[in-house]
Design a protein around this motif. Structure first.
Motif, short mmCIF file in Angstrom:
data_model
loop_
_atom_site.label_atom_id
_atom_site.label_comp_id
_atom_site.label_asym_id
_atom_site.label_seq_id
_atom_site.Cartn_x
_atom_site.Cartn_y
_atom_site.Cartn_z
N GLU B 114 43.26 5.08 0.74
CA GLU B 114 42.38 5.48 1.85
C GLU B 114 42.94 6.67 2.60
O GLU B 114 42.18 7.55 3.03
CB GLU B 114 42.18 4.31 2.81
N LEU B 115 44.27 6.72 2.75
CA LEU B 115 44.87 7.85 3.47
C LEU B 115 44.75 9.14 2.67
O LEU B 115 44.54 10.21 3.23
CB LEU B 115 46.34 7.57 3.78
N SER B 116 44.88 9.04 1.32
CA SER B 116 44.88 10.26 0.52
C SER B 116 43.46 10.76 0.25
O SER B 116 43.22 11.96 0.26
CB SER B 116 45.62 10.03 -0.79
N THR B 117 42.51 9.84 0.02
CA THR B 117 41.14 10.29 -0.28
C THR B 117 40.25 10.31 0.95
O THR B 117 39.13 10.80 0.89
CB THR B 117 40.49 9.39 -1.33
N ALA B 118 40.74 9.73 2.08
CA ALA B 118 39.98 9.71 3.34
C ALA B 118 38.62 9.05 3.20
O ALA B 118 37.68 9.42 3.89
CB ALA B 118 39.85 11.11 3.92
N LYS B 119 38.49 8.10 2.26
CA LYS B 119 37.27 7.28 2.30
C LYS B 119 37.63 5.80 2.16
O LYS B 119 38.66 5.46 1.58
CB LYS B 119 36.26 7.74 1.25
N GLN B 120 36.77 4.97 2.73
CA GLN B 120 37.05 3.53 2.81
C GLN B 120 36.69 2.85 1.49
O GLN B 120 35.61 3.04 0.95
CB GLN B 120 36.20 2.90 3.92
N LEU B 121 37.61 2.03 0.98
CA LEU B 121 37.31 1.26 -0.23
C LEU B 121 36.50 0.01 0.08
O LEU B 121 35.74 -0.47 -0.75
CB LEU B 121 38.60 0.86 -0.94
N LEU B 122 36.70 -0.55 1.28
CA LEU B 122 35.96 -1.74 1.70
C LEU B 122 35.17 -1.40 2.96
O LEU B 122 35.45 -0.41 3.63
CB LEU B 122 36.93 -2.88 2.04
N GLN B 123 34.19 -2.27 3.30
CA GLN B 123 33.51 -2.10 4.58
C GLN B 123 34.52 -2.35 5.70
O GLN B 123 35.33 -3.28 5.60
CB GLN B 123 32.37 -3.09 4.69
N PRO B 124 34.46 -1.56 6.79
CA PRO B 124 35.47 -1.68 7.84
C PRO B 124 35.57 -3.11 8.39
O PRO B 124 36.66 -3.61 8.67
CB PRO B 124 34.96 -0.73 8.93
#
Lengths: 199, 199
Positions: B114-124
């Motif tokens: 998440e830190l490297s691609t800046a997108k969430q893998l799961l719903q927050p």
């Protein structure tokens, strides 16, 4: 104008349903501060009151279970090798049960005082900190003491199953129940701590 | 008008100091939503970023300690009665160390992604729930397994102090360090969970 020919009294209470207990499903995606003033504040008060009573109940139950655990273990002396104070695990269990009684007893006393007199004995900020860290630490201590006492009881029961091992097992179970109550209480206290405005 | 005769360049940056790391002492008594728009939002982002990196670091350290605990305990076989798998406490410690490795490994993987691609893998919302309950449960399991293994190690060391008991003690210590990291991580996750707007 048009509601003069019908009965106009239900019209007055149109705004009240959002205050009822089933409301939280509606404001799921709106922040609490932005949900239209009065009813939002009422809802918040109701939730805080429920949390206050919930945490009082949980601590009361934890106090009860700790007391039972303490009484069973302290009276667990049947002579010879069947004395609880010959084993460090059981002494540890007893000590933590006493700590848990003192902590939950003080908390229950404080909370009932606050509910009956409606004034705070401690500053809200300090109280939230003590609540959260107290619950959490006592919960860790309880699960630690119960876990440490389980293996020796298991080993004794492999050899002989008597009143000493049965009492030990009962005291361990009571400590685990007290742990469960305090673990849930710690979650509630953590929520209260986080929603204080100073963080 | 009056700052034309002095050097005017510091005047431009007058608004920036509240965004710096020492700012939280100033907004202690004002809610985050009401502290003047832009700088408040920036401060909040900065705090959330710090918490994200902090929880990643804590889980990374917990992963390391669990791994060391696992390796020490799994290699703790010295023949005869000095095999870890003859004792249920040590088997329990090993099992929980494996669980902790799996959990913290998955979390560290997800967070670095998440830190490297800046997108969430799961719903927050789901991620906050998994974070909090996962941390809390693994922390309880770690302290439980370490506590259960302490008494038998103590008793063995009273008789003989050899490489088997020393390795066991080392593995127990590593599990306790992993527990401490996850306990702090659980507090951070609890804060994140509580500040979600849906509660």
């Amino acid at each position: 104008m048009s509601n003069l020919d019908g009965d106009s009294s239900p019209k007055i209470h149109v705004e009240t349903p959002p205050m009822s207990a089933s409301a939280p499903s509606e404001d799921r995606h709106t922040p609490a501060t932005g949900s239209g003033g009065f009813s939002g504040i009422l809802r918040r008060w109701k939730r805080e009151d429920l949390m206050k009573r919930g945490s009082l109940a949980l601590r009361g139950i934890a106090l009860l279970f700790s007391l039972i655990s303490f009484v069973i273990m302290a009276s667990n002396k049947h002579g010879d090798w069947r004395n609880f104070d010959k084993y460090e695990e059981y002494r540890y269990l007893l000590a933590i049960a006493i700590l848990s009684i003192l902590y939950t007893g003080c908390q229950v006393f404080r909370q009932t005082q606050e509910l009956s007199t409606a004034k705070q004995l401690l500053q809200p900020r300090m109280a939230a900190m003590i609540d959260f860290f107290g619950d959490q630490i006592i919960a860790y201590l309880l699960i630690s003491s119960a876990s440490s006492a389980v293996p020796i009881t298991n080993r004794m029961r492999e050899g002989a199953d008597n009143i000493f091992t049965d009492s030990s097992a009962a005291a361990i179970s009571m400590s685990i129940f007290a742990f469960l109550c305090l673990a849930v209480s710690a979650i509630i206290s953590g929520y209260k701590l986080s929603t204080q405005s100073y963080i």
